[in-house]
Design a protein around this motif. Structure first.
Motif, PDB file in Angstrom:
ATOM      1  N   LYS A 275      -4.061 -65.073  -0.200  1.00 21.55           N
ATOM      2  CA  LYS A 275      -5.239 -65.810  -0.282  1.00 21.55           C
ATOM      3  C   LYS A 275      -5.846 -65.641  -1.593  1.00 21.55           C
ATOM      4  CE  LYS A 275      -7.879 -66.810   2.676  1.00 21.55           C
ATOM      5  NZ  LYS A 275      -8.238 -67.644   3.649  1.00 21.55           N
ATOM      6  N   ALA A 276      -5.698 -65.105  -2.945  1.00 21.23           N
ATOM      7  CA  ALA A 276      -6.298 -65.077  -4.647  1.00 21.23           C
ATOM      8  C   ALA A 276      -5.118 -64.546  -5.629  1.00 21.23           C
ATOM      9  CB  ALA A 276      -7.403 -63.788  -3.928  1.00 21.23           C
TER      10      ALA A 276
ATOM     11  N   ILE B 275      -2.824 -60.251  -2.423  1.00 20.63           N
ATOM     12  CA  ILE B 275      -3.254 -61.420  -3.597  1.00 20.63           C
ATOM     13  C   ILE B 275      -2.098 -61.621  -4.506  1.00 20.63           C
ATOM     14  CG2 ILE B 275      -5.699 -60.655  -3.257  1.00 20.63           C
ATOM     15  CD1 ILE B 275      -5.269 -58.750  -5.564  1.00 20.63           C
TER      16      ILE B 275
ATOM     17  N   LEU C 160     -10.293 -62.577  -9.620  1.00 23.25           N
ATOM     18  CA  LEU C 160      -9.887 -62.966  -8.471  1.00 23.25           C
ATOM     19  C   LEU C 160     -10.178 -64.381  -8.035  1.00 23.25           C
ATOM     20  CD1 LEU C 160      -9.032 -60.842  -5.945  1.00 23.25           C
ATOM     21  CD2 LEU C 160      -7.698 -61.783  -7.218  1.00 23.25           C
ATOM     22  N   GLU C 161      -9.613 -65.096  -8.805  1.00 20.38           N
ATOM     23  CA  GLU C 161      -9.292 -66.975  -8.087  1.00 20.38           C
ATOM     24  C   GLU C 161      -9.275 -67.556  -6.840  1.00 20.38           C
ATOM     25  OE1 GLU C 161     -11.055 -69.508 -10.307  1.00 20.38           O
ATOM     26  OE2 GLU C 161     -11.251 -68.337 -11.660  1.00 20.38           O
ATOM     27  N   PRO C 162      -9.394 -68.160  -5.803  1.00 26.81           N
ATOM     28  CA  PRO C 162      -9.023 -67.908  -4.643  1.00 26.81           C
ATOM     29  C   PRO C 162      -7.397 -68.695  -5.071  1.00 26.81           C
ATOM     30  CG  PRO C 162     -11.434 -69.260  -4.600  1.00 26.81           C
ATOM     31  CD  PRO C 162     -11.131 -68.348  -6.510  1.00 26.81           C
ATOM     32  N   TYR C 163      -6.820 -68.661  -4.077  1.00 24.80           N
ATOM     33  CA  TYR C 163      -5.229 -68.884  -4.704  1.00 24.80           C
ATOM     34  C   TYR C 163      -5.514 -70.745  -5.271  1.00 24.80           C
ATOM     35  CZ  TYR C 163      -0.425 -69.527  -4.307  1.00 24.80           C
ATOM     36  OH  TYR C 163       0.857 -70.442  -4.603  1.00 24.80           O
TER      37      TYR C 163
ATOM     38  N   HIS D  12     -15.656 -69.481 -10.080  1.00 28.18           N
ATOM     39  CA  HIS D  12     -16.139 -68.434  -9.112  1.00 28.18           C
ATOM     40  C   HIS D  12     -17.176 -69.175  -7.777  1.00 28.18           C
ATOM     41  CE1 HIS D  12     -13.558 -65.419 -11.657  1.00 28.18           C
ATOM     42  NE2 HIS D  12     -13.636 -66.027 -12.353  1.00 28.18           N
TER      43      HIS D  12
ATOM     44  N   GLU E 274      -9.999 -74.162   1.507  1.00 30.11           N
ATOM     45  CA  GLU E 274      -8.371 -73.995   0.605  1.00 30.11           C
ATOM     46  C   GLU E 274      -7.413 -74.423   0.749  1.00 30.11           C
ATOM     47  OE1 GLU E 274      -9.121 -69.409   2.881  1.00 30.11           O
ATOM     48  OE2 GLU E 274      -8.493 -68.586   0.714  1.00 30.11           O
TER      49      GLU E 274
ATOM     50  N   ILE F 279     -13.750 -65.985  -1.299  1.00 28.43           N
ATOM     51  CA  ILE F 279     -12.711 -65.191  -1.247  1.00 28.43           C
ATOM     52  C   ILE F 279     -11.839 -64.231   0.054  1.00 28.43           C
ATOM     53  CG2 ILE F 279     -10.386 -64.503  -1.175  1.00 28.43           C
ATOM     54  CD1 ILE F 279     -11.305 -64.094  -4.562  1.00 28.43           C
TER      55      ILE F 279
END
Length: 373
Positions: A122-123, A313, A248-251, A54, A10, A58
């Motif tokens: 995290k997201a 998030i 949601l996307e990974p941060y 995606h 990440e 996550i």
């Protein structure tokens, strides 16, 4: 949703979210309508690497490890935040700016030099609506309000820019197994003869036959959402939902370019207490369904909860703060759906004129009725 993938690294989270244009050197910003980083000076566009795919899950964090301060250092960040003296909001400040207006309540705020250690996001759920579209949604909503002061409606018409804020939330996952005892009620009817007005009549009376029961229910809770901010009335932020958390996307800090991010002020354990209260309500509903019958009584519920995980998030919200006669009114718009919520003032003059108008109409109608009799 709890997932792991060791091969995925990440990105690091930093306090600043500035990305220089590789053509002119100006700051790029995330453009919701395009899903790209764009330069407002030279028109350069740059995709977000890995964004929108995606493909990467996550990863959730262990709740107990966080409470015991055993999270890896990689999950903790230091950010430069300022706290509003009026509403208590904590938001990130551009290092080059020393004074500004709180985006939550319009109070002037002066930056300090303190850093805060917080759990990293995290997201992120990226903005999907741009400022112009969101301002139009706000204008339509304000225009529909009855007895609102003209100043409030003009607020949207003047085109004052909205503030794009990423608001912090916690999500919690948990496995629950509950044992219960209670009673199942079955409705039946008896016919009785009663005296009514000196006459005997038959009356049907409802009764409930209760039977003791016990059993077990189980449920896995996924992404129980809890607001991690105290800067806005919870009744408005809760009403902005539902949120499409499946998107949601990974941060990635690129999504924050050109926006502000608020630091959380509801601590992890406080958020869990709210999540647990929600879980208990759902479990109680499950128990009543399992008891069955026409009526239910619950004597006791004993719940074992395990595998509690969480994540921090950021969700997208467009905000506006308007001061009317010394009081701040705040409006929030879901940065994905355009749903609007907020506080609203009432115009005493408009209400008074409306009351007078109704009284005049009632008087005229009464007069016409009287002269026609």
């Amino acid at each position: 949703m709890a997932q792991t993938q060791d091969s995925y690294q990440e990105p690091n989270v930093t306090g600043e979210h500035r990305f220089p244009c590789d053509q002119c050197g100006a700051d790029l910003r995330f453009a919701p309508e395009k899903g790209l980083l764009v330069c407002d000076f030279c028109g350069n566009e740059q995709p977000i690497e890995g964004g929108g795919s995606h493909h990467h899950p996550i990863r959730e964090l262990d709740f107990r490890a966080a409470l015991d301060a055993r999270l890896p250092d990689a999950e903790i960040e230091e950010t430069r935040v300022v706290q509003c003296p009026n509403c208590g909001a904590r938001f990130e400040f551009d290092p080059a700016i020393h004074a500004a207006e709180c985006p939550f309540c319009a109070t002037p705020v002066v930056a300090d030099t303190g850093n805060q250690r917080q759990i990293k996001p995290k997201a992120v759920l990226p903005f999907a609506l741009d400022e112009r579209t969101s301002r139009k949604a706000l204008g339509n909503w304000l225009g529909s309000l009855w007895f609102a002061p003209n100043g409030v409606k003009q607020y949207a018409r003047k085109g004052r820019k909205l503030q794009g804020i990423y608001v912090p939330y916690w999500t919690y996952d948990a496995q629950t197994k509950s044992r219960y005892s209670g009673q199942r009620g079955t409705i039946y009817y008896e016919t009785r003869t009663v005296m009514r007005d000196g006459k005997r009549v038959q009356q049907r009376v409802q009764k409930i036959r209760w039977r003791s029961v016990s059993g077990r229910v189980a449920r896995f809770f996924d992404d129980v959402l809890v607001l991690a901010s105290r800067s806005l009335p919870k009744r408005y932020t809760d009403a902005l939902g539902p949120w499409d958390l499946s998107e949601l996307e990974p941060y990635r800090p690129e999504y924050l370019a050109g926006f502000r991010a608020e630091g959380y002020t509801v601590q992890l354990d406080e958020g869990y207490a709210e999540a647990r209260a929600y879980m208990d309500r759902v479990i109680e509903r499950d128990v009543k369904f399992d008891i069955g019958g026409d009526r239910q009584r619950i004597n006791s519920i004993d719940t074992d909860i395990s595998n509690v995980t969480f994540k921090h998030i950021l969700l997208p919200v467009w905000m506006a703060a308007y001061k009317f006669r010394g009081k701040t009114y705040r409006f929030v718009i879901n940065g994905r759906s355009g749903r609007v919520q907020g506080e609203r003032p009432y115009s005493a003059w408009k209400i008074a004129f409306a009351v007078i108008g109704v009284a005049i109409v009632a008087g005229v109608v009464g007069y016409l009725i009287a002269i026609n009799q």
